[in-house]
Write a protein that holds these residues in place. Structure first.
Motif, PDB file in Angstrom:
ATOM      1  N   GLY A 242       0.812  -1.200   0.000  1.00  0.00           N
ATOM      2  CA  GLY A 242       0.000   0.000   0.000  1.00  0.00           C
ATOM      3  C   GLY A 242       0.843   1.246   0.000  1.00  0.00           C
ATOM      4  N   GLU A 243       0.254   2.319   0.457  1.00  0.00           N
ATOM      5  CA  GLU A 243       0.904   3.624   0.500  1.00  0.00           C
ATOM      6  C   GLU A 243       1.805   3.700   1.732  1.00  0.00           C
ATOM      7  N   PRO A 244       3.100   4.051   1.568  1.00  0.00           N
ATOM      8  CA  PRO A 244       3.973   4.192   2.742  1.00  0.00           C
ATOM      9  C   PRO A 244       3.535   5.359   3.615  1.00  0.00           C
ATOM     10  N   LEU A 245       3.741   5.225   4.914  1.00  0.00           N
ATOM     11  CA  LEU A 245       3.291   6.242   5.867  1.00  0.00           C
ATOM     12  C   LEU A 245       4.430   7.065   6.446  1.00  0.00           C
ATOM     13  N   GLY A 246       5.664   6.700   6.133  1.00  0.00           N
ATOM     14  CA  GLY A 246       6.795   7.366   6.758  1.00  0.00           C
ATOM     15  C   GLY A 246       7.342   6.535   7.914  1.00  0.00           C
ATOM     16  N   GLU A 247       8.377   7.044   8.544  1.00  0.00           N
ATOM     17  CA  GLU A 247       9.062   6.288   9.592  1.00  0.00           C
ATOM     18  C   GLU A 247       8.140   6.008  10.778  1.00  0.00           C
ATOM     19  N   ARG A 248       8.250   4.791  11.298  1.00  0.00           N
ATOM     20  CA  ARG A 248       7.541   4.413  12.516  1.00  0.00           C
ATOM     21  C   ARG A 248       8.519   3.744  13.479  1.00  0.00           C
ATOM     22  N   PHE A 249       8.329   4.031  14.770  1.00  0.00           N
ATOM     23  CA  PHE A 249       9.102   3.377  15.807  1.00  0.00           C
ATOM     24  C   PHE A 249       8.267   2.230  16.372  1.00  0.00           C
ATOM     25  N   ILE A 250       8.924   1.139  16.700  1.00  0.00           N
ATOM     26  CA  ILE A 250       8.227  -0.024  17.230  1.00  0.00           C
ATOM     27  C   ILE A 250       9.010  -0.568  18.412  1.00  0.00           C
ATOM     28  N   TRP A 251       8.324  -0.766  19.517  1.00  0.00           N
ATOM     29  CA  TRP A 251       8.911  -1.367  20.710  1.00  0.00           C
ATOM     30  C   TRP A 251       7.842  -2.245  21.355  1.00  0.00           C
ATOM     31  N   TRP A 252       8.153  -3.512  21.512  1.00  0.00           N
ATOM     32  CA  TRP A 252       7.199  -4.494  22.031  1.00  0.00           C
ATOM     33  C   TRP A 252       5.936  -4.444  21.177  1.00  0.00           C
ATOM     34  N   ASN A 253       4.792  -4.064  21.760  1.00  0.00           N
ATOM     35  CA  ASN A 253       3.531  -4.027  21.004  1.00  0.00           C
ATOM     36  C   ASN A 253       3.100  -2.607  20.660  1.00  0.00           C
ATOM     37  N   PHE A 254       4.023  -1.675  20.768  1.00  0.00           N
ATOM     38  CA  PHE A 254       3.705  -0.272  20.551  1.00  0.00           C
ATOM     39  C   PHE A 254       4.305   0.227  19.242  1.00  0.00           C
ATOM     40  N   VAL A 255       3.508   0.984  18.481  1.00  0.00           N
ATOM     41  CA  VAL A 255       3.958   1.586  17.224  1.00  0.00           C
ATOM     42  C   VAL A 255       3.576   3.062  17.247  1.00  0.00           C
ATOM     43  N   SER A 256       4.515   3.917  16.850  1.00  0.00           N
ATOM     44  CA  SER A 256       4.204   5.351  16.824  1.00  0.00           C
ATOM     45  C   SER A 256       5.172   6.074  15.897  1.00  0.00           C
ATOM     46  N   SER A 257       4.742   7.230  15.417  1.00  0.00           N
ATOM     47  CA  SER A 257       5.633   8.097  14.645  1.00  0.00           C
ATOM     48  C   SER A 257       6.523   8.929  15.559  1.00  0.00           C
ATOM     49  N   LYS A 258       6.291   8.842  16.885  1.00  0.00           N
ATOM     50  CA  LYS A 258       7.045   9.651  17.840  1.00  0.00           C
ATOM     51  C   LYS A 258       7.657   8.754  18.921  1.00  0.00           C
ATOM     52  N   ARG A 259       8.941   8.931  19.143  1.00  0.00           N
ATOM     53  CA  ARG A 259       9.623   8.134  20.167  1.00  0.00           C
ATOM     54  C   ARG A 259       9.021   8.362  21.553  1.00  0.00           C
ATOM     55  N   GLU A 260       8.707   9.603  21.860  1.00  0.00           N
ATOM     56  CA  GLU A 260       8.208   9.914  23.197  1.00  0.00           C
ATOM     57  C   GLU A 260       6.851   9.259  23.470  1.00  0.00           C
ATOM     58  N   ARG A 261       6.093   8.994  22.409  1.00  0.00           N
ATOM     59  CA  ARG A 261       4.798   8.330  22.603  1.00  0.00           C
ATOM     60  C   ARG A 261       5.002   6.883  23.020  1.00  0.00           C
ATOM     61  N   ILE A 262       6.062   6.262  22.529  1.00  0.00           N
ATOM     62  CA  ILE A 262       6.404   4.897  22.959  1.00  0.00           C
ATOM     63  C   ILE A 262       6.696   4.892  24.458  1.00  0.00           C
ATOM     64  N   GLU A 263       7.445   5.893  24.914  1.00  0.00           N
ATOM     65  CA  GLU A 263       7.796   5.970  26.334  1.00  0.00           C
ATOM     66  C   GLU A 263       6.542   6.169  27.186  1.00  0.00           C
ATOM     67  N   GLN A 264       5.619   6.974  26.693  1.00  0.00           N
ATOM     68  CA  GLN A 264       4.372   7.187  27.427  1.00  0.00           C
ATOM     69  C   GLN A 264       3.578   5.888  27.522  1.00  0.00           C
ATOM     70  N   ALA A 265       3.540   5.127  26.427  1.00  0.00           N
ATOM     71  CA  ALA A 265       2.801   3.865  26.424  1.00  0.00           C
ATOM     72  C   ALA A 265       3.398   2.870  27.418  1.00  0.00           C
ATOM     73  N   LYS A 266       4.721   2.849  27.511  1.00  0.00           N
ATOM     74  CA  LYS A 266       5.367   1.978  28.505  1.00  0.00           C
ATOM     75  C   LYS A 266       4.865   2.320  29.910  1.00  0.00           C
ATOM     76  N   ALA A 267       4.878   3.620  30.228  1.00  0.00           N
ATOM     77  CA  ALA A 267       4.440   4.055  31.553  1.00  0.00           C
ATOM     78  C   ALA A 267       2.963   3.775  31.763  1.00  0.00           C
ATOM     79  N   ASP A 268       2.152   3.979  30.742  1.00  0.00           N
ATOM     80  CA  ASP A 268       0.714   3.746  30.862  1.00  0.00           C
ATOM     81  C   ASP A 268       0.412   2.287  31.181  1.00  0.00           C
ATOM     82  N   TRP A 269       1.125   1.370  30.526  1.00  0.00           N
ATOM     83  CA  TRP A 269       0.885  -0.056  30.795  1.00  0.00           C
ATOM     84  C   TRP A 269       1.394  -0.438  32.186  1.00  0.00           C
ATOM     85  N   LYS A 270       2.543   0.051  32.529  1.00  0.00           N
ATOM     86  CA  LYS A 270       3.137  -0.273  33.824  1.00  0.00           C
ATOM     87  C   LYS A 270       2.283   0.236  34.975  1.00  0.00           C
ATOM     88  N   GLU A 271       1.662   1.396  34.792  1.00  0.00           N
ATOM     89  CA  GLU A 271       0.862   2.018  35.850  1.00  0.00           C
ATOM     90  C   GLU A 271      -0.620   1.660  35.772  1.00  0.00           C
TER      91      GLU A 271
END
Length: 304
Positions: A242-271
């Motif tokens: 399909g159509e490319p969307l640009g760079e994405r970061f992936i860590w565990w089960n989290f995907v985002s165009s922003k690194r800081e959003r991955i960090e927020q998701a880690k904290a959200d799951w942990k808490e």
């Protein structure tokens, strides 16, 4: 012509659950919006060991998970309160958006009869404007999905548009995802409507430009190239792109165009800020240990 050949790698998600991981790959992170692909099975196991295969509640953000079965059945439960058994030919399309948790359990011993359990899991990254969309879930039955047949060819359009067909599955960006079955000697191609295209060989072997490729390989092609796929044996293919969307970061089960959003998701799951499924909330997968790898270098993910 051929951009890259990806050989599936073995990954273990737990006792009895070995998968072939195709995406992400170190030198090809995505094909169109598709950022993750696992192929599990066929799986044969004693019924009493069935619970060991369960994928406990775990979180996602920034993507849609797509579950598709060749055989068996799986029970999905999520934090929206959805409980859905998925069977062969159906599509479970779950959009995580701002955050969702779900489980996948193998509760029917008959699902393993004769080693019949076999499934594919893909993740589709969301456009930036939809990364924080409200979570949603849809199940689509086989009769809702377009099917095309020709001499030696059977094809089901799982999602998107291809070859003049349009799927009813709700997506967020231009893409295609196809289940194709070829008889020996049949010829097929890739849809021309999309800039990034490839196919995964789930069963059998095919020939492209005089070279043979086999089960467990994905072929990705350069833009504008229209390969002829010749089935050397009966073959099952999964076409996607399909159509490319640009760079994405992936860590565990989290995907985002922003690194800081991955960090927020880690904290959200942990808490505990991402809710567990209300009918499956006694167990969950804890946040993996972060060994300070970049967000683009994920530890082993859950199945979906």
């Amino acid at each position: 012509m051929l951009d890259i050949v990806i050989d599936a790698r073995q990954a273990s998600l737990g006792p009895g659950m070995e998968v072939r991981r195709i995406l992400p790959f170190r030198s090809r992170r995505m094909v169109g919006p598709f950022i993750f692909m696992d192929h599990a099975g066929p799986i044969a196991m004693e019924p009493e060991l069935l619970p060991s295969m369960d994928v406990l509640p775990h979180p996602h953000i920034g993507l849609s998970t797509v579950s598709y079965l060749f055989g068996g059945q799986v029970t999905h439960r999520d934090s929206l309160g959805v409980e859905q058994v998925i069977r062969p030919g159906e599509v479970n399309w779950m959009t995580a958006g701002s955050g969702i948790a779900h489980s996948e359990r193998f509760e029917d011993p008959a699902a393993l009869a004769g080693g019949s359990l076999e499934m594919l899991q893909t993740w589709v990254a969301l456009p930036e404007k939809d990364e924080e969309a409200a979570p949603a879930f849809d199940n689509y039955k086989p009769e809702q999905l377009p099917v095309f047949t020709d001499t030696g060819v059977w094809m089901r359009l799982i999602a998107g548009n291809a070859f003049g067909l349009q799927s009813n599955v709700k997506t967020h960006s231009p893409l295609f995802y196809l289940h194709v079955v070829l008889e020996q000697g049949a010829r097929f191609g890739l849809p021309k409507e999309h800039p990034e295209r490839g196919f995964y060989i789930a069963k059998g072997s095919v020939e492209v430009a005089g070279r043979t490729y086999s089960e467990g390989q994905m072929l990705v092609f350069n833009k504008g190239v229209d390969p002829v796929i010749l089935a050397k044996t009966p073959a099952t293919l999964m076409l996607l792109g399909g159509e490319p969307l640009g760079e994405r970061f992936i860590w565990w089960n989290f995907v985002s165009s922003k690194r800081e959003r991955i960090e927020q998701a880690k904290a959200d799951w942990k808490e505990g800020r991402i809710l567990l499924p209300p009918t499956d909330n006694e167990q969950f997968v804890p946040l993996p240990q972060d060994k300070s790898k970049p967000a683009g270098s994920p530890p082993p993910q859950a199945l979906s």
